[in-house]
Design an enzyme around this catalytic site. Structure first.
Site, short mmCIF file in Angstrom:
data_model
loop_
_atom_site.label_atom_id
_atom_site.label_comp_id
_atom_site.label_asym_id
_atom_site.label_seq_id
_atom_site.Cartn_x
_atom_site.Cartn_y
_atom_site.Cartn_z
N ASN A 45 0.84 -1.20 0.00
CA ASN A 45 0.00 0.00 0.00
C ASN A 45 0.87 1.25 0.00
OD1 ASN A 45 0.60 -0.73 2.78
ND2 ASN A 45 -1.02 0.63 3.48
N VAL A 46 0.36 2.29 -0.65
CA VAL A 46 1.04 3.58 -0.75
C VAL A 46 0.01 4.64 -0.39
CG1 VAL A 46 2.26 5.18 -2.26
CG2 VAL A 46 2.57 2.70 -2.56
N GLU A 47 0.16 5.21 0.81
CA GLU A 47 -0.80 6.20 1.28
C GLU A 47 -0.51 7.58 0.70
OE1 GLU A 47 -1.94 4.13 5.52
OE2 GLU A 47 -0.74 5.96 5.57
N CYS A 56 -4.15 0.75 -2.47
CA CYS A 56 -4.07 -0.51 -1.74
C CYS A 56 -2.93 -1.35 -2.30
CB CYS A 56 -5.38 -1.28 -1.86
SG CYS A 56 -6.81 -0.45 -1.14
N GLU A 58 -3.06 -4.28 -3.39
CA GLU A 58 -3.52 -4.99 -4.57
C GLU A 58 -3.35 -4.14 -5.83
OE1 GLU A 58 -5.91 -6.47 -1.04
OE2 GLU A 58 -5.14 -4.55 -1.75
N CYS A 89 -10.35 -5.37 0.09
CA CYS A 89 -11.60 -4.60 0.13
C CYS A 89 -12.40 -4.90 -1.14
CB CYS A 89 -11.29 -3.10 0.24
SG CYS A 89 -10.53 -2.36 -1.23
N CYS A 92 -10.77 -3.83 -4.42
CA CYS A 92 -9.64 -4.67 -4.79
C CYS A 92 -10.08 -6.07 -5.21
CB CYS A 92 -8.63 -4.71 -3.66
SG CYS A 92 -7.75 -3.13 -3.49
#
Length: 133
Positions: A45-47, A56, A58, A89, A92
């Site tokens: 994940n990369v916020e 996400c 995925e 989620c 994804c």
């Protein structure tokens, strides 16, 4: 077709999780999948400070799949910071369906499940083709 080594997928997902960019939630996630040609791909994940633009794990995994030549996903695993399995989620799951289909095997807390059980009545490329005929 290569036999699924679920422990290798878990280790690969955990390694990807360690590279996640999660400064806001402090909830790094890693994902790994086996491709039909035997490759193992991963993502994390990369916020983003705007939260809504967060990617996400995925998403990174699918980007890696496409960038490395494509293929069909046949087995998928996702983990949290403690190495516990996580469920994708809804968004994804749809993304995984596009690139793995209903038969994609997903490791869950209760064992391996096909994506069709986790995303029943999914809308995918076959629906578009069927409806355009």
């Amino acid at each position: 077709m290569k036999q699924t080594d679920w422990e290798v997928l878990r280790i690969t997902a955990t390694d990807a999780m360690k590279r996640a960019y999660a400064p806001y939630s402090k909830f790094p996630v890693g994902a790994a999948a086996l491709v039909d040609d035997g490759r193992i791909i991963s993502g994390c994940n990369v916020e983003n400070a705007s939260y809504g633009l967060t990617l996400c794990a995925e998403c990174g995994l699918i980007s890696s799949l496409v960038a490395s030549g494509g293929g069909k996903l046949i087995a998928f695993s996702c983990v949290d910071i403690s190495g516990n399995y996580l469920m994708p989620c809804g968004r994804c799951r749809q993304l995984l369906h596009e690139h793995g289909g209903a038969s994609l095997q997903i490791m869950t807390d209760t064992g391996i499940k096909p994506l069709s059980e986790l995303l029943p009545w999914a809308f995918g490329p076959e629906e578009i083709e069927r409806r355009l005929d």
